[in-house]
Design a protein around this motif. Structure first.
Motif, mmCIF file in Angstrom:
data_model
loop_
_atom_site.group_PDB
_atom_site.id
_atom_site.type_symbol
_atom_site.label_atom_id
_atom_site.label_comp_id
_atom_site.label_asym_id
_atom_site.label_seq_id
_atom_site.Cartn_x
_atom_site.Cartn_y
_atom_site.Cartn_z
ATOM 1 N N PRO A 64 0.849 -1.374 -0.072
ATOM 2 C CA PRO A 64 0.071 -0.070 0.030
ATOM 3 C C PRO A 64 0.870 1.341 0.202
ATOM 4 O O PRO A 64 1.764 1.200 0.645
ATOM 5 C CB PRO A 64 -0.837 0.031 1.231
ATOM 6 C CG PRO A 64 -0.848 -1.631 1.340
ATOM 7 C CD PRO A 64 0.451 -2.137 1.127
ATOM 8 N N GLU A 68 -2.177 4.593 -6.606
ATOM 9 C CA GLU A 68 -3.538 3.887 -6.176
ATOM 10 C C GLU A 68 -3.516 2.430 -6.520
ATOM 11 O O GLU A 68 -2.995 2.066 -7.209
ATOM 12 C CB GLU A 68 -4.902 4.533 -7.022
ATOM 13 C CG GLU A 68 -4.555 4.575 -8.454
ATOM 14 C CD GLU A 68 -5.694 5.428 -9.132
ATOM 15 O OE1 GLU A 68 -7.048 5.196 -8.714
ATOM 16 O OE2 GLU A 68 -5.551 5.869 -10.156
ATOM 17 N N GLU A 69 -4.343 1.804 -5.743
ATOM 18 C CA GLU A 69 -4.488 0.246 -6.069
ATOM 19 C C GLU A 69 -4.824 -0.336 -7.351
ATOM 20 O O GLU A 69 -4.303 -0.919 -7.897
ATOM 21 C CB GLU A 69 -5.489 -0.343 -4.956
ATOM 22 C CG GLU A 69 -5.648 -1.860 -4.885
ATOM 23 C CD GLU A 69 -7.013 -2.219 -6.008
ATOM 24 O OE1 GLU A 69 -7.074 -3.523 -5.964
ATOM 25 O OE2 GLU A 69 -7.670 -1.502 -6.138
#
Length: 256
Positions: free
Chosen positions: A160, A165-166
Motif C-alpha cells: 500500500p 492507487e490500488e
C-alpha cells in the motif's frame, strides 16, 4: 513497511536498479526498506573468497556455507521471528502474480533473498536457513540478482502506497487471471488509426464492459491456457464462445 534483505556478491548492481524510479521513491518515503548485504564481507578468507570446488567433482565452483550463514545471521540475530528466506533457484516454484501477492502478505513483512552464483550453493546452508526456493522461469542465469530484482519489484508494487492507487496494479495483466486490455493515449489519431470510439463516449459502464471484453479477447488470443484457471462467469463464457465462432467464420471466409 516491507523489508527486504538481499544476500549477494553484487550489492552495487542491485542498488543501481532498485535505487531509482518507483521503488527508489518508495524507499525514500519509508514504505520499503531494502538492504544489500555483501556476502564477501563475512568470509574468513583473506582474499575474500566465498567459493570452492565441489566434493562431487565436475566443473565450476560452489558458494560456501560459512559466509552465507554469517551474512544471514547478521540479519536474523536478535529478531523475535524468522524472516521468510528465499533462495533464487531454477529448481524453485515458478514465480507468478499469485506468488507475488502471497509474498506481499507474509506474516512479518520481512523477506530475505539469497542470490546464488557460480554452480550453486552448499546444500547444508540451504537446508539451514531457506524456507522456499523461487524461479523466474525454466532457464539458467549466471546469478540470482536479476531474478531477485524481478521478485522485489513485483512484490513492492503491491505494498500500500507504493503505487499512486490500488487500481494501478489491480487492472494489470495476470492480477485477475486475465491479460490486460489494450490502452491508448494522445494523439487521438496516429498513422491513420483512431482510438476506439467507446473510450471517448464518457459512458463509464460501457467503457468498463469494453475493457473486460478486451481482456478476455487478449487472453484468448495470446494466452488461452490462462482461461482454464481464470474465474469466468457465465457471461464471460458466452462472450468467448461467440468471439470464437466469429473468429472461425472470419478465418473460413478469408480462405474461400
Amino acid at each position: 513497511m516491507m523489508r527486504f534483505d538481499i544476500l549477494t556478491l553484487f550489492p552495487d548492481m542491485l542498488e543501481a536498479v532498485l535505487g531509482n524510479s518507483i521503488i527508489g521513491r518508495a524507499r525514500t518515503a519509508g514504505l520499503l526498506e531494502l538492504n544489500f548485504i555483501d556476502i564477501r564481507d563475512f568470509t574468513k578468507d583473506k582474499h575474500r573468497r566465498v567459493d570452492d570446488t565441489p566434493f562431487s567433482g565436475g566443473g565450476g565452483m560452489l558458494m560456501q556455507a560459512q559466509p552465507i550463514y554469517d551474512a544471514y545471521m547478521s540479519i536474523a540475530n536478535g529478531l523475535p521471528y524468522k524472516p521468510l528466506t528465499i533462495y533464487m533457484s531454477p529448481q524453485g516454484r515458478v514465480f507468478d502474480q499469485k506468488c507475488a501477492v502471497e509474498l506481499s502478505n507474509n506474516e512479518n513483512s520481512h523477506i530475505v533473498i539469497l542470490c546464488g552464483h557460480y554452480e550453486g550453493v552448499d546444500q547444508r546452508v540451504l537446508d539451514e536457513i531457506i524456507d522456499t526456493e523461487i524461479s523466474i522461469g525454466d532457464f539458467v542465469l549466471t546469478g540470482g540478482e536479476i531474478p531477485a530484482m524481478a521478485v522485489i519489484d513485483a512484490v513492492s508494487r503491491l505494498i500500500p502506497g507504493v503505487l499512486a492507487e490500488e487500481k494501478s496494479y489491480s487492472d494489470e495483466s495476470h492480477f485477475n487471471g486475465l491479460l490486460e486490455y489494450p490502452q491508448y493515449t494522445k494523439p487521438r489519431e496516429w498513422h491513420g488509426i483512431e482510438i476506439p470510439e467507446i473510450l471517448l463516449s464518457g459512458h463509464h459502464a460501457n467503457i468498463v464492459k469494453w475493457k473486460h471484453e478486451q481482456s478476455l479477447i487478449n487472453t484468448f488470443k495470446k494466452r488461452p491456457d490462462m482461461l482454464e484457471t481464470a474465474d469466468l462467469n457465465d457471461e464471460d463464457i458466452r462472450f468467448l464462445e461467440e468471439y470464437r465462432k466469429r473468429s472461425q467464420n472470419a478465418d473460413s471466409g478469408s480462405g474461400s
